[in-house]
Write an enzyme that holds these catalytic residues in place. Structure first.
Site, mmCIF file in Angstrom:
data_model
loop_
_atom_site.group_PDB
_atom_site.id
_atom_site.type_symbol
_atom_site.label_atom_id
_atom_site.label_comp_id
_atom_site.label_asym_id
_atom_site.label_seq_id
_atom_site.Cartn_x
_atom_site.Cartn_y
_atom_site.Cartn_z
ATOM 1 N N LYS A 38 0.899 -1.523 0.208
ATOM 2 C CA LYS A 38 -0.203 -0.478 -0.089
ATOM 3 C C LYS A 38 0.906 1.610 0.203
ATOM 4 O O LYS A 38 0.470 2.312 -0.843
ATOM 5 C CB LYS A 38 -0.733 -0.452 0.945
ATOM 6 C CG LYS A 38 -1.894 -0.964 0.853
ATOM 7 C CD LYS A 38 -2.726 -1.108 2.463
ATOM 8 C CE LYS A 38 -1.971 -1.023 3.841
ATOM 9 N NZ LYS A 38 -1.494 -2.089 4.333
ATOM 10 N N ARG A 43 -9.572 0.713 9.509
ATOM 11 C CA ARG A 43 -8.820 -0.064 9.450
ATOM 12 C C ARG A 43 -9.970 -1.021 10.298
ATOM 13 O O ARG A 43 -10.224 -2.329 10.790
ATOM 14 C CB ARG A 43 -7.490 -0.477 10.314
ATOM 15 C CG ARG A 43 -6.657 -0.895 10.113
ATOM 16 C CD ARG A 43 -5.395 -0.772 10.528
ATOM 17 N NE ARG A 43 -3.949 -1.397 9.985
ATOM 18 C CZ ARG A 43 -3.100 -0.656 9.814
ATOM 19 N NH1 ARG A 43 -2.995 0.556 9.172
ATOM 20 N NH2 ARG A 43 -2.108 -1.528 9.898
ATOM 21 N N ARG A 79 11.958 -5.902 4.703
ATOM 22 C CA ARG A 79 12.099 -4.724 4.480
ATOM 23 C C ARG A 79 12.585 -3.919 5.349
ATOM 24 O O ARG A 79 12.965 -3.483 5.817
ATOM 25 C CB ARG A 79 10.358 -4.306 3.697
ATOM 26 C CG ARG A 79 9.592 -3.642 5.335
ATOM 27 C CD ARG A 79 8.579 -3.654 4.696
ATOM 28 N NE ARG A 79 7.523 -3.213 5.499
ATOM 29 C CZ ARG A 79 5.927 -2.932 5.901
ATOM 30 N NH1 ARG A 79 5.596 -3.111 4.464
ATOM 31 N NH2 ARG A 79 5.413 -2.351 7.190
ATOM 32 N N ARG A 111 11.614 -0.748 10.496
ATOM 33 C CA ARG A 111 10.300 -1.159 11.370
ATOM 34 C C ARG A 111 10.411 -1.765 12.868
ATOM 35 O O ARG A 111 10.854 -3.109 12.648
ATOM 36 C CB ARG A 111 8.918 -1.275 11.076
ATOM 37 C CG ARG A 111 8.611 0.235 9.966
ATOM 38 C CD ARG A 111 7.326 0.282 9.763
ATOM 39 N NE ARG A 111 6.257 -0.548 10.183
ATOM 40 C CZ ARG A 111 5.077 -0.071 9.753
ATOM 41 N NH1 ARG A 111 4.790 0.056 8.395
ATOM 42 N NH2 ARG A 111 4.227 -1.134 10.417
ATOM 43 N N ARG A 170 -0.631 -8.207 14.428
ATOM 44 C CA ARG A 170 -1.155 -7.622 13.026
ATOM 45 C C ARG A 170 -2.096 -8.396 12.197
ATOM 46 O O ARG A 170 -2.781 -8.035 11.494
ATOM 47 C CB ARG A 170 0.271 -6.813 12.322
ATOM 48 C CG ARG A 170 0.949 -6.053 12.512
ATOM 49 C CD ARG A 170 1.906 -5.108 12.592
ATOM 50 N NE ARG A 170 2.365 -4.775 11.097
ATOM 51 C CZ ARG A 170 3.559 -4.402 10.953
ATOM 52 N NH1 ARG A 170 4.843 -5.483 11.169
ATOM 53 N NH2 ARG A 170 3.674 -4.126 9.101
HETATM 54 P P1 AMP Z 1 0.905 0.839 9.318
HETATM 55 O O1 AMP Z 1 2.014 1.641 8.989
HETATM 56 O O2 AMP Z 1 -0.336 1.047 8.451
HETATM 57 O O3 AMP Z 1 1.862 -0.612 9.370
HETATM 58 O O4 AMP Z 1 0.725 1.052 10.356
HETATM 59 C C1 AMP Z 1 1.490 0.477 11.956
HETATM 60 C C2 AMP Z 1 0.208 0.656 13.226
HETATM 61 O O5 AMP Z 1 -0.107 1.612 13.614
HETATM 62 C C3 AMP Z 1 -0.310 -0.900 12.921
HETATM 63 O O6 AMP Z 1 0.608 -1.774 13.524
HETATM 64 C C4 AMP Z 1 -1.476 -0.059 14.634
HETATM 65 O O7 AMP Z 1 -0.962 -0.865 15.406
HETATM 66 C C5 AMP Z 1 -1.498 1.293 14.411
HETATM 67 N N1 AMP Z 1 -2.220 1.807 12.960
HETATM 68 C C6 AMP Z 1 -1.961 2.200 12.213
HETATM 69 N N2 AMP Z 1 -2.932 3.038 10.909
HETATM 70 C C7 AMP Z 1 -4.121 2.010 12.326
HETATM 71 C C8 AMP Z 1 -6.060 2.303 12.058
HETATM 72 N N3 AMP Z 1 -7.067 2.524 10.771
HETATM 73 N N4 AMP Z 1 -6.235 1.954 13.288
HETATM 74 C C9 AMP Z 1 -5.970 1.372 14.376
HETATM 75 N N5 AMP Z 1 -4.910 0.857 14.437
HETATM 76 C C10 AMP Z 1 -3.860 1.614 13.356
#
Ligand code: AMP
Length: 214
Positions: A13, A87, A126, A160, A171
């Site tokens: 994404k 989400r 990554r 990360r 996740r």
């Molecule tokens: P991402 O970078 O999108 O993989 O997000 C990293 C982490 O941020 C996720 O594993 C969640 O802990 C938190 N997070 C990001 N976006 C959301 C969302 N829309 N709702 C809830 N938690 C989120």
């Protein structure tokens, strides 16, 4: 044009959102990036979410909806790319209300399909350029031998904290339990387009372009 990129962690994404920013002048709204920024700058909210994120769980709807609300109310754009948001079904409903309040529409929801084996491989391999965010993969797109980012020439790369097998399991679990129902939700609303996220980056780019231009 406002779009959602929907898919599990590692589906690509972020990579595709960056491309749409460059090619179409759209604005990427990544709640993951916003939360990581809050964590790195040590705000109260950042401290609150740090452990939850490290465990691979979702932060509360209230927090992420607040982040998106603020962006939609303050930023003007050619179009927003929602990356990692919504989400949950509550977040999807809140987004519909927010777009309505700000006089905007949702034009497409692009589901990026990738099988689980590929996700684990992608995520554990990554890294990103610390300067510009260009994404690398140890196996498919390694950091160049001269140690310089292909995009900006930066020499620092980071991984990360939650890109490890334990948080990845959590996740994925969160994705299947709470986020994947959105596929049916947007399908029923007639807004869903699915693309094969497993192909080469350029092939996925082309599929998304076709979906957005149709
Ligand atoms: P991402 O970078 O999108 O993989 O997000 C990293 C982490 O941020 C996720 O594993 C969640 O802990 C938190 N997070 C990001 N976006 C959301 C969302 N829309 N709702 C809830 N938690 C989120």
């Amino acid at each position: 044009m406002n779009i959602i990129l929907l898919g599990p962690p590692g589906a690509g994404k972020g990579t595709q959102a960056r491309h749409l920013v460059e090619s179409r002048g759209m604005t990427q709204l990544s709640t993951g990036d916003m939360l990581r920024d809050a964590k790195d700058s040590g705000t109260e909210m950042g401290r609150k979410v740090a452990d939850v994120m490290a465990r691979g769980e979702l932060v509360t709807d209230e927090i992420v909806i607040g982040l998106i609300r603020e962006k939609l109310q303050t930023e003007k754009s050619e179009g927003f790319i929602f990356d990692g948001f919504p989400r949950t079904l509550a977040q999807a409903d809140a987004l519909a209300d927010l777009l309505n309040e700000t006089g905007q529409d949702l034009d497409a929801v692009v589901e990026m399909q990738v099988d689980d084996e590929a996700l684990v491989q992608r995520i554990t391999a990554r890294s990103t350029c610390a300067n510009c965010g260009e994404v690398y993969n140890d196996l498919t797109k390694p950091i160049p031998e001269d140690g310089k980012c292909v995009k900006c020439g930066g020499t620092e790369f980071k991984r990360r904290a939650d890109d490890n097998e334990d948080s990845l399991k959590q996740r994925l679990m969160e994705y299947y339990k709470k986020t994947s129902p959105l596929i049916g939700y947007y399908y029923a609303k007639g807004e869903l387009t699915s693309v094969d996220g497993l192909g080469e980056i350029d092939a996925v780019k082309a599929e998304i372009a076709k979906a957005l231009d149709s």
